[in-house]
Scaffold this motif. Structure first.
Motif: not given
Length: 354
Positions: A246, A249-251, A272, A275-276
């Motif tokens: 997390t 991860a690219d916000r 999301y 990404l995780i």
């Protein structure tokens, strides 16, 4: 950019410099893992000795016992029919729920049906494992309960990792992570006995239920107690990899999806979750491997009524003194575990799991 020849002098020179540094690690791995694994495989083909140990006479009796007893059972056709009915009902319920969720999130319906069928099969296997009295039942029970613990850990760890990662204060994040790791500072035996005390007939949980006007509930020596112990001991191993994923991860992708009008559920499923995924995979593997090899939890919280594979191995080596049979069971279970890990992780060469 000039390509480097793998067989060139520069590469060979690097290998000669790095080679001595690998010797201590490779020696330790060989001594602690490879040699015991080879001994287990060799012992599985030998003759048991009275009182423990082996006689160096080659035989297939241990493997024949696994195959033969795996076919014997005290379950009736009614038990098998009940397992099929429960599996079909569980699969149908999961298919309905997953279908609604998939249509809402825009996911493929085929994957939902496969997941529902898999869960239905696990429900049937779990029911049969409670009736069959053989090695196959213990294997099935260990796998099903470990998968259940993994799913519960994922459900508990996801919101907690999001909460920790969303804290702006570094001090708060570190404090929460320390709180997650506090169980590691105590022996697993002590933690398991603590759960046993909480769930005992005269423990705090039953005292609270009685003070509220209810009757005391038997928690110990049940499947609930074993599953609770599995989740409690393995949950930190799910939280930490998920938190690391997390944080990495690219916000901006999440914010872009929100700006484009995606619903929160769509952001979670399509942005999301991918990404995780590396952290989720690592955490799931760690929780499954830790749970499937548990010995203390089923022994202290299950009371010997809900044995798993580690209890079976302890009985063969410690009480029955049948070392070849225990070695054969250990070798078979290791092969199954390694094959499952390879299918889950080993074939994903393009996924960064670290």
């Amino acid at each position: 950019m000039t390509a480097i020849d793998p067989s060139g002098p520069e590469v060979r020179g690097r290998r000669r410099r790095v080679g001595p540094l690998l010797v201590p690690g490779l020696a330790w791995i060989s001594l602690a893992y490879v040699v015991p694994a080879v001994l287990i495989i060799v012992y599985s083909f030998l003759t048991p000795q009275l009182g423990g140990g082996v006689i160096w006479n080659a035989t297939l009796d241990a493997w024949s016992e696994i195959i033969g007893r795996g076919r014997r059972s005290d379950a009736s056709w009614g038990t098998i029919g009940g397992a099929l009915w429960r599996g079909a009902a569980g699969g149908a319920i999961c298919a309905a729920v997953f279908g609604v969720v998939s249509s809402h999130l825009g996911l493929r319906m085929a994957r939902s049906l496969i997941a529902a069928a898999t869960l239905g099969g696990l429900v049937a296997v779990n029911h049969l494992a409670g009736a069959y009295n053989n090695y196959s039942a213990v294997f099935a029970r260990s796998v099903v309960w470990s998968l259940g613990a993994t799913v519960i850990c994922i459900a508990l760890a996801l919101p907690l990792t999001v909460f920790i990662a969303s804290r702006r204060s570094t001090v708060t994040k570190n404090a929460l992570l320390v709180a997650v790791m506090i169980p590691f500072w105590t022996s697993m035996l002590v933690r398991t006995y603590a759960i046993r005390f909480l769930l005992s007939n005269t423990g705090p949980v039953n005292n609270l239920i009685e003070s509220l006007g209810g009757d005391r509930v038997v928690f110990l020596n049940t499947r609930f107690a074993v599953m609770l112990g599995l989740v409690y001991t393995a949950l930190p191993f799910m939280i930490l990899p998920l938190y690391a994923a997390t944080e990495r991860a690219d916000r901006s992708q999440i914010e872009a999806a929100r700006d484009l009008g995606a619903r929160p559920t769509q952001v979670f499923a399509h942005v999301y979750a991918p990404l995780i995924r590396p952290g989720l995979t690592v955490g799931a593997v760690m929780v499954f491997v830790l749970s499937v090899s548990q010995y203390l939890v089923p022994t202290l919280l299950g009371g010997g009524k809900t044995n798993m594979i580690a209890n079976l191995l302890e009985f063969q080596f410690g009480e029955a003194f049948n070392w070849p049979l225990g070695a054969a069971l250990a070798a078979l279970f290791s092969i199954i575990t390694i094959a499952a890990l390879y299918v889950t992780v080993g074939r994903r060469d393009q996924v960064d799991l670290l």
